[in-house]
Motif scaffolding. Structure first.
Motif, PDB file in Angstrom:
ATOM      1  N   HIS A  37     101.275  50.236  99.704  1.00 29.04           N
ATOM      2  CA  HIS A  37     102.839  49.885 100.053  1.00 29.04           C
ATOM      3  C   HIS A  37     103.775  49.734  98.873  1.00 29.04           C
ATOM      4  CE1 HIS A  37     106.697  48.228 101.840  1.00 29.04           C
ATOM      5  NE2 HIS A  37     105.880  49.045 102.780  1.00 29.04           N
ATOM      6  N   GLU A  38     103.512  48.966  97.985  1.00 30.85           N
ATOM      7  CA  GLU A  38     104.362  48.583  97.059  1.00 30.85           C
ATOM      8  C   GLU A  38     104.276  49.640  95.685  1.00 30.85           C
ATOM      9  OE1 GLU A  38     106.846  46.233  97.190  1.00 30.85           O
ATOM     10  OE2 GLU A  38     106.176  46.005  99.089  1.00 30.85           O
ATOM     11  N   TRP A  42     103.562  53.944 100.317  1.00 31.38           N
ATOM     12  CA  TRP A  42     103.030  54.319 101.645  1.00 31.38           C
ATOM     13  C   TRP A  42     103.768  53.744 102.635  1.00 31.38           C
ATOM     14  CZ3 TRP A  42      97.255  55.332 102.483  1.00 31.38           C
ATOM     15  CH2 TRP A  42      96.616  55.989 101.419  1.00 31.38           C
ATOM     16  N   SER A  43     104.168  54.354 103.692  1.00 31.08           N
ATOM     17  CA  SER A  43     104.476  53.503 104.963  1.00 31.08           C
ATOM     18  C   SER A  43     103.916  52.486 105.430  1.00 31.08           C
ATOM     19  CB  SER A  43     105.083  54.421 105.816  1.00 31.08           C
ATOM     20  OG  SER A  43     103.981  55.040 106.506  1.00 31.08           O
ATOM     21  N   LEU A  44     104.157  51.554 106.215  1.00 29.41           N
ATOM     22  CA  LEU A  44     103.473  50.718 106.953  1.00 29.41           C
ATOM     23  C   LEU A  44     102.539  51.060 107.577  1.00 29.41           C
ATOM     24  CD1 LEU A  44     106.255  47.951 107.888  1.00 29.41           C
ATOM     25  CD2 LEU A  44     104.600  47.998 106.035  1.00 29.41           C
ATOM     26  N   VAL A  47      99.548  52.621 105.603  1.00 31.07           N
ATOM     27  CA  VAL A  47      98.599  51.426 105.168  1.00 31.07           C
ATOM     28  C   VAL A  47      98.003  50.935 106.295  1.00 31.07           C
ATOM     29  CG1 VAL A  47      98.628  49.168 104.132  1.00 31.07           C
ATOM     30  CG2 VAL A  47     100.436  50.984 103.397  1.00 31.07           C
ATOM     31  N   ARG A  55     100.205  48.033 112.300  1.00 30.42           N
ATOM     32  CA  ARG A  55     101.443  48.067 111.429  1.00 30.42           C
ATOM     33  C   ARG A  55     101.909  46.479 111.175  1.00 30.42           C
ATOM     34  NH1 ARG A  55     106.762  48.476 111.741  1.00 30.42           N
ATOM     35  NH2 ARG A  55     107.772  49.953 110.573  1.00 30.42           N
TER      36      ARG A  55
END
Length: 126
Positions: A37-38, A42-44, A47, A55
């Protein structure tokens, strides 16, 4: 709006630095979620699919990871120490530059060697 973007970027940089220092102390799932993510942006949902949790689960993993990184820094203070060393190094370099003509070659050579060693310490991976 610009202030929010700046705050967001500062926070992201801060978390990345803390992760570089203390990421090994997170759980495997926290580490994986944080990296995707960080660091990979990537979006929640992406991930969540990758690590096979909801999510909401990813969101909570990230919250716990961020909180843990901050807590560890508050106790250990390694990032503070690195930043203080960097500030001391800059101040020494500035002072040496200001008084370069007044200093002996032997003194400048020894100081240059010490600053070089300090740079190497600061450049090491954590």
């Amino acid at each position: 709006m610009a202030d929010k973007c700046e705050d967001f970027l500062k926070s992201r940089i801060e978390m990345s630095l803390l992760y570089d220092i203390y990421g090994g102390l997170l759980t495997d799932k926290q580490r994986k979620a944080f990296e995707l993510h960080e660091m990979s942006d990537w979006s929640l949902s992406e991930v969540a699919d990758a690590i096979e949790v909801s999510r909401q689960g990813v969101f909570e993993l990230l919250q716990r990871a961020r909180k843990r990184l901050v807590e560890i820094e508050e106790v250990v203070g390694f990032k503070r120490t690195l930043l203080a060393l960097e500030e001391y190094k800059k101040n020494l370099e500035k002072l040496l530059d200001q008084h370069e003509k007044e200093l002996s070659e032997e003194f400048k050579s020894k100081m240059s060697e010490l600053l070089s060693q300090l740079r190497k310490i600061g450049d090491q991976d954590v």
